[in-house]
Design an enzyme around this catalytic site. Structure first.
Site, PDB file in Angstrom:
ATOM      1  N   GLN A 143       0.811  -1.218   0.000  1.00 34.52           N
ATOM      2  CA  GLN A 143       0.000   0.000   0.000  1.00 34.52           C
ATOM      3  C   GLN A 143       0.843   1.267   0.000  1.00 34.52           C
ATOM      4  O   GLN A 143       0.487   2.257  -0.634  1.00 34.52           O
ATOM      5  CB  GLN A 143      -0.944   0.002   1.202  1.00 34.52           C
ATOM      6  CG  GLN A 143      -2.153  -0.901   1.028  1.00 34.52           C
ATOM      7  CD  GLN A 143      -3.119  -0.811   2.194  1.00 34.52           C
ATOM      8  OE1 GLN A 143      -2.752  -0.359   3.283  1.00 34.52           O
ATOM      9  NE2 GLN A 143      -4.341  -1.239   1.992  1.00 34.52           N
ATOM     10  N   SER A 155      -2.873   4.904  -6.694  1.00 33.83           N
ATOM     11  CA  SER A 155      -3.850   5.441  -5.748  1.00 33.83           C
ATOM     12  C   SER A 155      -3.481   6.846  -5.305  1.00 33.83           C
ATOM     13  O   SER A 155      -4.350   7.726  -5.205  1.00 33.83           O
ATOM     14  CB  SER A 155      -3.967   4.515  -4.528  1.00 33.83           C
ATOM     15  OG  SER A 155      -4.580   3.301  -4.885  1.00 33.83           O
TER      16      SER A 155
END
Length: 362
Positions: free
Chosen positions: A124, A130
């Site tokens: 992540q 993102s």
């Protein structure tokens, strides 16, 4: 480990791959060389890099480098100056830029595409798709607010009450969710549509209404929606054509990796919208979700402004670079944990992000 940060050469690109904050955090295990002026367009002067411990150089930035970190694909000239075995990190467009990937392969570099980082919990902090989508979703709403001839919030004044803007966000991925949140902060009444029923709770948690058009599909392993059948696409277009005239602002975010963007808004739907309405097409770079979108341009069709600006994160280069730099720094720490490139091809992140490597490295 010698890390090179070249100045971006792609037209309109203002971001930089590493910012001074990340350079300082990498520590003495990494020797960072920054091309003079690389960060100026993003608001990071050469002096800030020098203070963070980077060496400033003129030209030949990739010579003797162990790793070259970029935002966009490196130029042919930059690739030609690299040695075989050099690592390259950046948005390399492995599914669409065949010539660029072939050039890297021929040079014998070990290339890691930021858009190929696996979408797993462990990665992540490296998920640049993102981080940049967050910036794009925010900027899309600001562009709409600037162009729509209406006030976003409801205002109660001595001259009467002003009704709030009604906004529709199509696609509730990272960019879409940020667009919803931003439009809500500005005071709009927001609705959102996505073919994945699983995102309805996220949409509603941000205070938006979930628009159910009766078209559903599931998520892929990477979190994207599965491609609709031709019948579903026709059903979706018809439903949107019926509902879109209710909205003053529409933000579209639907994309399919490596494929042209799906056409969601037909020309006839645009022609049914109220004059002064605005569509911001975040998928413009891959052809656009709207039939009248022109990539890189703003067009007015039947009184409706359709914004096809590409590379929105570059318009907010300071924070976009800061976020991207943290993603790159996390990947560097993973690939070279002690300042020495240690490539474990059994590792899901290393193998998943790698798009070219010499046979000896395989």
């Amino acid at each position: 480990m010698r890390v090179a940060v070249p100045k971006e050469t792609a037209p309109g690109e203002r971001r930089v791959a590493l910012v001074p904050e990340t350079v300082a955090k990498l520590g003495t295990a990494f020797e960072v060389r920054v091309e003079r002026g690389a960060g100026e367009a993003a608001g990071f002067p050469d002096a800030a890099y020098a203070e963070a411990g980077a060496e400033l150089v003129e030209g030949n930035i990739a010579t003797d480098a162990d790793c070259v970190v970029c935002v966009r694909s490196p130029s042919a000239e930059l690739v030609a100056s690299m040695s075989s075995g050099t690592a390259v990190i950046g948005f390399l467009e492995p599914l669409t830029d065949e010539a660029g990937i072939a050039l890297l392969r021929e040079r014998g570099v070990v290339a890691f595409a930021m858009e190929s980082i696996p979408r797993i919990t462990r990665a992540q902090s490296m998920d640049a798709l993102s981080s940049q989508a967050t910036v794009a979703g925010y900027k899309a709403v600001l562009l709409a607010a600037d162009r729509v001839p209406r006030l976003f919030p409801m205002l109660m004044t001595a001259a009467g009450t002003i009704a709030p803007v009604r906004a529709l966000v199509i696609g509730a991925g990272v960019a879409g969710l940020q667009a919803i949140a931003t439009a809500r902060r500005l005071g709009a009444v927001v609705s959102a549509f996505d073919v994945r029923p699983a995102v309805q709770e996220q949409v509603e948690s941000l205070g938006a209404a979930f628009l159910d058009l009766g078209v559903r599909t599931e998520e892929t392993a990477g979190g994207y929606a599965k491609e609709l059948t031709s019948e579903q696409q026709a059903q979706q277009q018809a439903a949107l054509e019926e509902r879109i005239p209710d909205f003053d602002v529409v933000v579209t975010t639907a994309a399919v990796p490596g494929r042209p963007a799906p056409k969601l808004i037909p020309r006839s739907a645009v022609e049914n919208m109220r004059p002064g309405s605005v569509i911001v097409d975040l998928a413009a770079e891959t052809g656009g979700n709207c039939e009248v979108t022109v990539p890189g341009e703003d067009v007015v069709h039947h009184g409706v402004t359709v914004i096809g600006t590409t590379n929105l994160p570059s318009l907010m280069a300071f924070h976009a670079s800061q976020l991207y730099s943290r993603n790159v720094g996390a990947l560097l720490a993973h690939l070279a944990p002690a300042g020495e490139l240690t490539l474990d091809w059994d590792d899901e992140i290393t193998s998943g992000a790698c798009v070219t490597r010499p046979q000896a490295a395989a």
